[in-house]
Design a protein around this motif. Sequence first.
Motif, PDB file in Angstrom:
ATOM      1  N   ILE A 333       0.914  -1.294  -0.060  1.00  0.00           N
ATOM      2  CA  ILE A 333       0.017  -0.182  -0.152  1.00  0.00           C
ATOM      3  C   ILE A 333       0.899   1.134   0.126  1.00  0.00           C
ATOM      4  CG2 ILE A 333      -1.637   1.326   1.390  1.00  0.00           C
ATOM      5  CD1 ILE A 333      -2.763  -1.506   2.383  1.00  0.00           C
ATOM      6  N   GLN A 334       1.832   1.158   0.897  1.00  0.00           N
ATOM      7  CA  GLN A 334       2.930   2.377   0.898  1.00  0.00           C
ATOM      8  C   GLN A 334       3.640   2.539  -0.439  1.00  0.00           C
ATOM      9  OE1 GLN A 334       5.045   1.219   4.277  1.00  0.00           O
ATOM     10  NE2 GLN A 334       3.561   2.243   5.946  1.00  0.00           N
ATOM     11  N   GLN A 335       4.126   1.395  -0.897  1.00  0.00           N
ATOM     12  CA  GLN A 335       4.681   1.559  -2.339  1.00  0.00           C
ATOM     13  C   GLN A 335       3.865   2.202  -3.407  1.00  0.00           C
ATOM     14  OE1 GLN A 335       8.198   0.596  -2.632  1.00  0.00           O
ATOM     15  NE2 GLN A 335       7.829   2.113  -4.453  1.00  0.00           N
ATOM     16  N   ALA A 336       2.767   1.664  -3.395  1.00  0.00           N
ATOM     17  CA  ALA A 336       1.726   2.311  -4.384  1.00  0.00           C
ATOM     18  C   ALA A 336       1.652   3.819  -4.441  1.00  0.00           C
ATOM     19  CB  ALA A 336       0.198   1.548  -4.170  1.00  0.00           C
ATOM     20  N   GLY A 341       3.526   9.132  -6.831  1.00  0.00           N
ATOM     21  CA  GLY A 341       4.219  10.511  -6.449  1.00  0.00           C
ATOM     22  C   GLY A 341       3.631  11.210  -5.299  1.00  0.00           C
ATOM     23  N   ASP A 342       2.755  10.460  -4.592  1.00  0.00           N
ATOM     24  CA  ASP A 342       1.885  11.071  -3.366  1.00  0.00           C
ATOM     25  C   ASP A 342       2.659  11.020  -2.084  1.00  0.00           C
ATOM     26  OD1 ASP A 342      -0.964  11.868  -2.512  1.00  0.00           O
ATOM     27  OD2 ASP A 342      -0.197  10.244  -0.900  1.00  0.00           O
ATOM     28  N   ILE A 359      -6.413   6.249   0.638  1.00  0.00           N
ATOM     29  CA  ILE A 359      -7.285   4.945   0.180  1.00  0.00           C
ATOM     30  C   ILE A 359      -8.020   4.949  -1.207  1.00  0.00           C
ATOM     31  CG2 ILE A 359      -9.341   3.609   0.605  1.00  0.00           C
ATOM     32  CD1 ILE A 359      -7.148   3.336   2.736  1.00  0.00           C
ATOM     33  N   GLN A 360      -8.294   6.176  -1.686  1.00  0.00           N
ATOM     34  CA  GLN A 360      -8.917   6.259  -2.997  1.00  0.00           C
ATOM     35  C   GLN A 360      -7.544   5.989  -4.068  1.00  0.00           C
ATOM     36  OE1 GLN A 360      -9.718  10.504  -4.148  1.00  0.00           O
ATOM     37  NE2 GLN A 360     -11.463   9.563  -5.373  1.00  0.00           N
ATOM     38  N   ALA A 361      -6.609   6.717  -3.976  1.00  0.00           N
ATOM     39  CA  ALA A 361      -5.513   6.737  -4.748  1.00  0.00           C
ATOM     40  C   ALA A 361      -5.006   5.173  -4.725  1.00  0.00           C
ATOM     41  CB  ALA A 361      -4.269   7.520  -4.247  1.00  0.00           C
ATOM     42  N   GLN A 365      -4.714   2.794  -8.210  1.00  0.00           N
ATOM     43  CA  GLN A 365      -3.374   2.282  -8.706  1.00  0.00           C
ATOM     44  C   GLN A 365      -3.246   0.824  -8.657  1.00  0.00           C
ATOM     45  OE1 GLN A 365      -0.865   3.739  -9.941  1.00  0.00           O
ATOM     46  NE2 GLN A 365       0.686   2.365  -9.618  1.00  0.00           N
ATOM     47  N   LEU A 366      -3.688   0.285  -7.765  1.00  0.00           N
ATOM     48  CA  LEU A 366      -3.493  -1.440  -7.553  1.00  0.00           C
ATOM     49  C   LEU A 366      -4.755  -2.165  -8.049  1.00  0.00           C
ATOM     50  CD1 LEU A 366      -1.993  -1.638  -4.144  1.00  0.00           C
ATOM     51  CD2 LEU A 366      -1.064  -1.489  -6.218  1.00  0.00           C
ATOM     52  N   LEU A 367      -6.081  -1.665  -8.014  1.00  0.00           N
ATOM     53  CA  LEU A 367      -6.979  -2.317  -8.488  1.00  0.00           C
ATOM     54  C   LEU A 367      -8.006  -1.734  -9.851  1.00  0.00           C
ATOM     55  CD1 LEU A 367      -6.599  -3.650  -5.687  1.00  0.00           C
ATOM     56  CD2 LEU A 367      -9.027  -3.765  -5.235  1.00  0.00           C
TER      57      LEU A 367
END
Length: 472
Positions: A333-336, A341-342, A359-361, A365-367
């Motif tokens: 989650i942190q890597q995403a 760039g967040d 959470i939205q970001a 990104q992942l899903l």
Amino acid sequence: MVHGDPQSSGPETIVRIRGPLEFKCLLDSRDALQMQKEISRTFEKLHSQVKSESCIFTVCNSPVIIWPNRDVCATPEEITPNTSCEELQQWIPTNEQESVGKRAVKRKSKKSPATSVLNLSLMMEVTRPGPLPAPVLSRNVHKSHFLSTTLPIDCVIRTTCNNTIKATFKLLLEALTHQLHEMEKVMLQHMKGANLLLPEPLHFLLPDSKGLVTVVYPAGVPDSQLEMQRKELHQQYELPNEWPYFKRANAYHFPNEPYKDGYLRNPHLVLTQPSLDNGKVYLVQGIYSYYHYMQDHMDDNGWGCAYRSLQTICSWFQQQGYVERAVPTHKEIQQALVDIGDKPAAFVGSRQWIGSIEIQAVLNQLLQVTSKIMFVSQGSDLASKGRELANHFLTEGTPIMIGGGVLAHTILGVAWSETTGEIRYLILDPHYTGGEDLQVITDKGWCGWKRPDFWDQTAYYNLCLPQRPKVI
């Protein structure tokens, strides 16, 4: 489709039979048409076996053996064709009997649950009574491809506890015959030379009382390549083309089978719903896993509540068949967030909080899941959001993450009265640090219905409302 007996009444019983059927044939790989004929002939032999007197049903974990094609002959002798399914289940020893080593005997009747599962095994007798003729051997030399495998028979019917085993097993034999036909179709459709794909039967519980449906897929073929078959099934059962009802992840989970990963599923189902004047209850649709502090050997007590809420949301998308990736870890989650760039690189491995915007970001990104954000300037205003929240659960059905101050929770539903405005929130609390004890979790309110004063009346809140992809 699964067969049932609509004429019977009483509590429902799911009768499930499983077992391997030996599939053996010689294939001439030079002639495709001849191979198809040989496969069909082999299935004809299997049909004959299922209809023969050698076919046996055994009740799992019991001494009961039944010959369905011998006028439902059975052992022990107390079992007759008119024995009910409920009486048959009474021959399965209880845990108490097993723990003290008692011999399996018929147990006293107890109050039946709304739905029970009767598990059977499919077997074939290999011995024959009487003298056998001497074997005759012949030798024929030619090149061929010998195929030997086992078909994983898995048939289900729905009936009632008071239905007789004679009527039930008639339906079960029909379901077995139908499943063999479906397996033959799958093997013939996916032939590649002399290579055949094993058929894979799966069961799906459809909405609006459409019942339990069995579908046979080719094993090893991913869901992405079965979209046309799913579209045909949606048309057949008049289902909307915006929910992946027939993806493998949506296969029915039988109530007597524990989940192997250790996470609790849908703990809210054991709760009593609140009663409001002219109120309705709007709930999460589908299955999720309960993620909370201290799971997976991860000490996130005090900072990981939003991560855990996100994991619960991700589990929902995974278990409804929208995504195939595993639920992300805290570091993933942190890597995403770093990748988009967040956050700076040093964020990975830290104990920093995240909120609903993050959470939205991460969901995007992942899903590749989009989300709406609802801003609430103070907790007291949440009580006026009943219509928006009810509409979300009615149309999207996904868990909601809510963050305010330093706390994050998951909203699984609302009870709301359109006339009075009265509201209750179904909360899944990620701050729980104990084991997966459903009774403790529900008795202590870690999963429970909360009044509007549950929220800090002066704090601001952001809600992340994930949107369900429209896919088949």
